[in-house]
Design an enzyme around this catalytic site. Structure first.
Site, PDB file in Angstrom:
ATOM      1  CG  ASP A  88     -16.973  36.939 -22.152  1.00 51.60           C
ATOM      2  OD1 ASP A  88     -17.546  37.694 -21.357  1.00 51.60           O
ATOM      3  OD2 ASP A  88     -17.231  36.888 -23.360  1.00 51.60           O
ATOM      4  CD  GLU A  95     -22.203  36.100 -23.986  1.00 49.11           C
ATOM      5  OE1 GLU A  95     -22.117  37.061 -23.188  1.00 49.11           O
ATOM      6  OE2 GLU A  95     -21.499  35.994 -25.002  1.00 49.11           O
ATOM      7  CD  GLU A 123     -15.450  41.042 -27.366  1.00 47.47           C
ATOM      8  OE1 GLU A 123     -16.490  41.707 -27.246  1.00 47.47           O
ATOM      9  OE2 GLU A 123     -15.344  39.856 -27.010  1.00 47.47           O
TER      10      GLU A 123
HETATM   11  C1  GCU Z   1     -18.891  38.941 -24.533  1.00 52.57           C
HETATM   12  C2  GCU Z   1     -20.119  38.937 -25.391  1.00 52.57           C
HETATM   13  C3  GCU Z   1     -20.151  40.120 -26.309  1.00 52.57           C
HETATM   14  C4  GCU Z   1     -19.952  41.402 -25.506  1.00 52.57           C
HETATM   15  C5  GCU Z   1     -18.665  41.304 -24.724  1.00 52.57           C
HETATM   16  C6  GCU Z   1     -18.435  42.476 -23.795  1.00 52.57           C
HETATM   17  O1  GCU Z   1     -17.758  38.655 -25.296  1.00 52.57           O
HETATM   18  O2  GCU Z   1     -20.170  37.751 -26.136  1.00 52.57           O
HETATM   19  O3  GCU Z   1     -21.393  40.124 -26.958  1.00 52.57           O
HETATM   20  O4  GCU Z   1     -19.920  42.511 -26.330  1.00 52.57           O
HETATM   21  O5  GCU Z   1     -18.706  40.174 -23.893  1.00 52.57           O
HETATM   22  O6  GCU Z   1     -18.634  42.294 -22.596  1.00 52.57           O
HETATM   23  O7  GCU Z   1     -18.041  43.536 -24.214  1.00 52.57           O
END
Ligand code: GCU
Length: 681
Positions: free
Chosen positions: A363, A391, A289
């Site tokens: 996730d 979440e 990400e």
């Molecule tokens: C999810 C979450 C993110 C977080 C990511 C992670 O995608 O929405 O906010 O950073 O998990 O676990 O790294």
């Protein structure tokens, strides 16, 4: 006013008269020998705890004269404990374990809390107080307890500006501005609550990390927190941003094989240990990400993790390297990517590297099959990463008791070494003989007066600690303990609240993502429904990518004729899941694209079953509302009202999910809502 701040540590006077009498008789006098900061906490806790529970002031003494004595300590620190023997039993419970025993000696009746370390005594003290809080018989105690998992760690996704990523209970507890000088009482209350459930580590900062926390200015603040937490046995860890050598070290690269980079991290680690001699280590999110990582330099995850591990190993620190990686440029099913990248690296990590794996491959969805990496990396200790913060399960306003979800994953059979190779055995290290083992929970804690926004969110923090200590505990048992300590020991209240809790996660699954649906929530905030989400910068951030609805049917084909993610599981697991007829329906649409007209176990078609599931979810919330309303006289007005209000929100949201999902999927199925069911609006 009742604001929930006290969590499960209320110590209200014991209401059962018979039990109270027993306690008063057996605990005539309290003796704790020794004076470490941890033992001081033991003394304070016994004094406060017994004071409240027994309703009378209790002095803690160095030696005693009475006949019925509560005695707490270690063999090394307490002559009285040593005189009781216990050598073999203590050896068996290890450094953090403890014994709770009823024992006669020298004409006295001892109730003993004995351990090998002061921290063990503290853990035993909390267990002992829990027995009183839950009004158990303590006449013939014979408890031997030690943690099944070595590291039991909260992960705070807290930013340095005090916002909390995916946090729904206010701001970060860490008041960086006032640190290091001002130690907020709340830090101590936080550490105490964690110690009461055996949590022994905390990662203070977000996995999407800021390298500033590794500068001396912040390290001084971190040191102050570490000092405050130490007597409670809570070790501090930090997230390490992989590009820190560039951002705060003025280097041109963060390439893990570059000698200057290695030297920089070595020096940084030495500096940290000068501040915090028992620093735990780093948690790292890399090449995921948008986070920087070794792959930016053509290196592997192992190259990156090992470089940090080498810097930490002389000091006894560890690296928890996250396996939550996926890349839009990889054309493959997102569910497969962590396994594809990490499985080949098994055996190449240093001894002090653990790979941290989310419970499922996507996730933290309301339901996921267990992550295929569990069982697939026998040479590497894997950390289980659970998400305590909700979440994807209604965030700060939905009641969702997560023990059944955590247990479902832990009890799943990977078949890695034949039948009975549960995920729990992978995680506790017993399956492959790893001495290092860990469970991590992404915290749901913030500055809200009651810590977790929803009063029932406290139960999930509690559950995480209890399961990390002993994953064999049942969800019912954990709920039972928590309810008694948090609300009351009244049987009707216990059984009704337990019923609410036990069904609550399934309710969420039903009104959000039944039958194996996943990742169909609203864009970015992840709160409400959004099955229509498409055309985003990444296909694997949309909803249509995951549910694959079309005029024929619904679901993601992950079998041989589809993405073949199923091939990442052991043959025994594949055999169960590859055929829609034998695949558990809870995972059906996770692995199969199923025709709208396909008949399911209930005899209903897929479409009808979907309609029933969404409706069942709403009905469960309605039932929770009714139960809770009936408990008005047994719960203090403040917490009662808050939960009622939240249940109303949850009910509205459940309908919102049903309306959105059914109306959207109906554009593909072209079928009517079955007769008798409320129509979506
Ligand atoms: C999810 C979450 C993110 C977080 C990511 C992670 O995608 O929405 O906010 O950073 O998990 O676990 O790294």
């Amino acid at each position: 006013a009742e604001d929930g701040y006290q969590l499960w540590q209320r110590y209200n006077q014991v209401t059962n008269k018979g039990q109270l009498k027993q306690y008063q008789q057996l605990l005539e006098e309290v003796v704790v020998q020794g004076n470490s900061p941890t033992l001081q906490i033991v003394k304070d806790e016994l004094q406060t705890g017994l004071g409240g529970l027994l309703g009378k002031t209790t002095a803690v003494k160095e030696s005693g004269g009475k006949k019925n004595v509560l005695l707490a300590g270690t063999r090394n620190g307490s002559a009285l404990v040593k005189a009781l023997g216990l050598e073999e039993d203590l050896k068996a419970v290890g450094p953090e374990g403890y014994l709770l025993l009823s024992q006669k000696a020298n004409g006295k009746n001892y109730t003993v809390i004995a351990a090998n370390s002061d921290l063990g005594v503290l853990y035993g003290t909390f267990h002992f107080l829990r027995l009183l809080q839950t009004q158990q018989d303590i006449q013939r105690l014979a408890v031997k307890s030690s943690p099944k998992t070595k590291l039991r760690i909260l992960n705070h996704w807290d930013n340095l500006d005090r916002t909390v990523e995916r946090g729904y209970a206010g701001f970060s507890l860490w008041d960086w501005h006032k640190l290091p000088d001002y130690i907020d009482q709340r830090y101590l209350d936080y550490a105490r609550a964690n110690a009461s459930i055996g949590i022994n580590g905390t990662v203070l900062t977000n996995v999407n990390a800021n390298s500033l926390v590794l500068t001396p200015e912040y390290l001084k603040k971190v040191t102050a927190l570490a000092n405050a937490f130490r007597p409670y046995g809570l070790k501090v860890y930090l997230t390490a941003r992989f590009s820190s050598p560039i951002e705060i070290g003025k280097l041109k690269t963060a390439d893990p094989l570059d000698p200057a980079v290695k030297a920089w991290w070595q020096k940084k680690v030495e500096e940290i240990y000068q501040y915090i001699p028992d620093f735990g280590g780093f948690l790292v999110k890399a090449n995921s990400e948008g986070q920087p990582g070794p792959q930016n330099y053509g290196r592997t995850h192992a190259d990156g993790a090992n470089m940090l591990a080498d810097a930490l190993s002389p000091k006894g620190g560890i690296v928890m390297w996250r396996a939550f990686v996926y890349d839009n440029n990889v054309p493959d099913d997102r569910a497969k990517q962590a396994y594809s990248e990490f499985k080949p690296l098994d055996g190449t990590f240093r001894k002090n590297v653990m790979v941290q794996v989310k419970n499922g491959a996507i996730d933290f969805q309301p339901r996921e099959p267990f992550h295929p990496l569990f069982g697939a990396m026998p040479k590497t200790p894997l950390v289980m990463e659970f998400q305590i913060t909700q979440e994807y399960l209604g965030q700060g306003t939905h009641l969702a008791y997560l023990a059944p979800m955590f247990k479902e994953t832990l009890e799943s059979d990977t078949y890695a070494q034949g039948k009975g190779s549960t995920v729990a055995k992978v995680v506790d290290g017993s399956l492959n003989g790893h001495s290092l083992s860990a469970m991590a929970g992404v915290a749901n804690i913030g500055t809200d007066r009651n810590w977790t926004s929803h009063p029932f969110g406290q139960a999930n923090w509690y559950t995480f600690g209890r399961l990390a200590w002993d994953h064999s505990l049942s969800s019912e048992q954990i709920a039972d303990e928590w309810i008694r300590m948090t609300f009351s020991n009244e049987p009707k209240l216990i059984s009704e609240v337990k019923n609410m809790m036990m069904g609550s996660r399934e309710a969420v699954v039903n009104y959000m993502t039944p039958l194996g649906l996943h990742h169909i929530m609203g864009w970015s905030h992840h709160y409400g429904p959004g099955p229509w989400i498409k055309d985003k910068p990444r296909a694997d951030w949309t909803s249509v990518y995951f549910h694959r609805a079309d005029e024929k049917g619904l679901g993601f084909n992950r079998t041989k004729t589809g993405s073949n993610a199923l091939a990442q599981y052991a043959p025994e697991v594949q055999a169960q899941w590859q055929d829609p007829a034998t695949c558990p329906e809870k995972y059906l649409l996770w692995f199969h694209h199923v025709a709208w007209d396909q008949k399911l176990a209930s005899g209903r078609t897929l479409w009808d079953e979907l309609c029933y599931k969404y409706t069942a979810g709403i009905d469960s919330v309605k039932a929770m509302q009714q139960t809770w309303a009936g408990l008005a006289s047994q719960v203090d007005p403040e917490r009662h009202k808050q939960v009622s209000t939240f249940l109303k929100i949850q009910h509205d949201d459940a309908k919102w999910w049903r309306d959105a999902c059914l109306l959207y999927f109906q554009t593909f199925s072209k079928k009517p809502i079955p007769a008798g069911l409320e129509k979506p609006e």
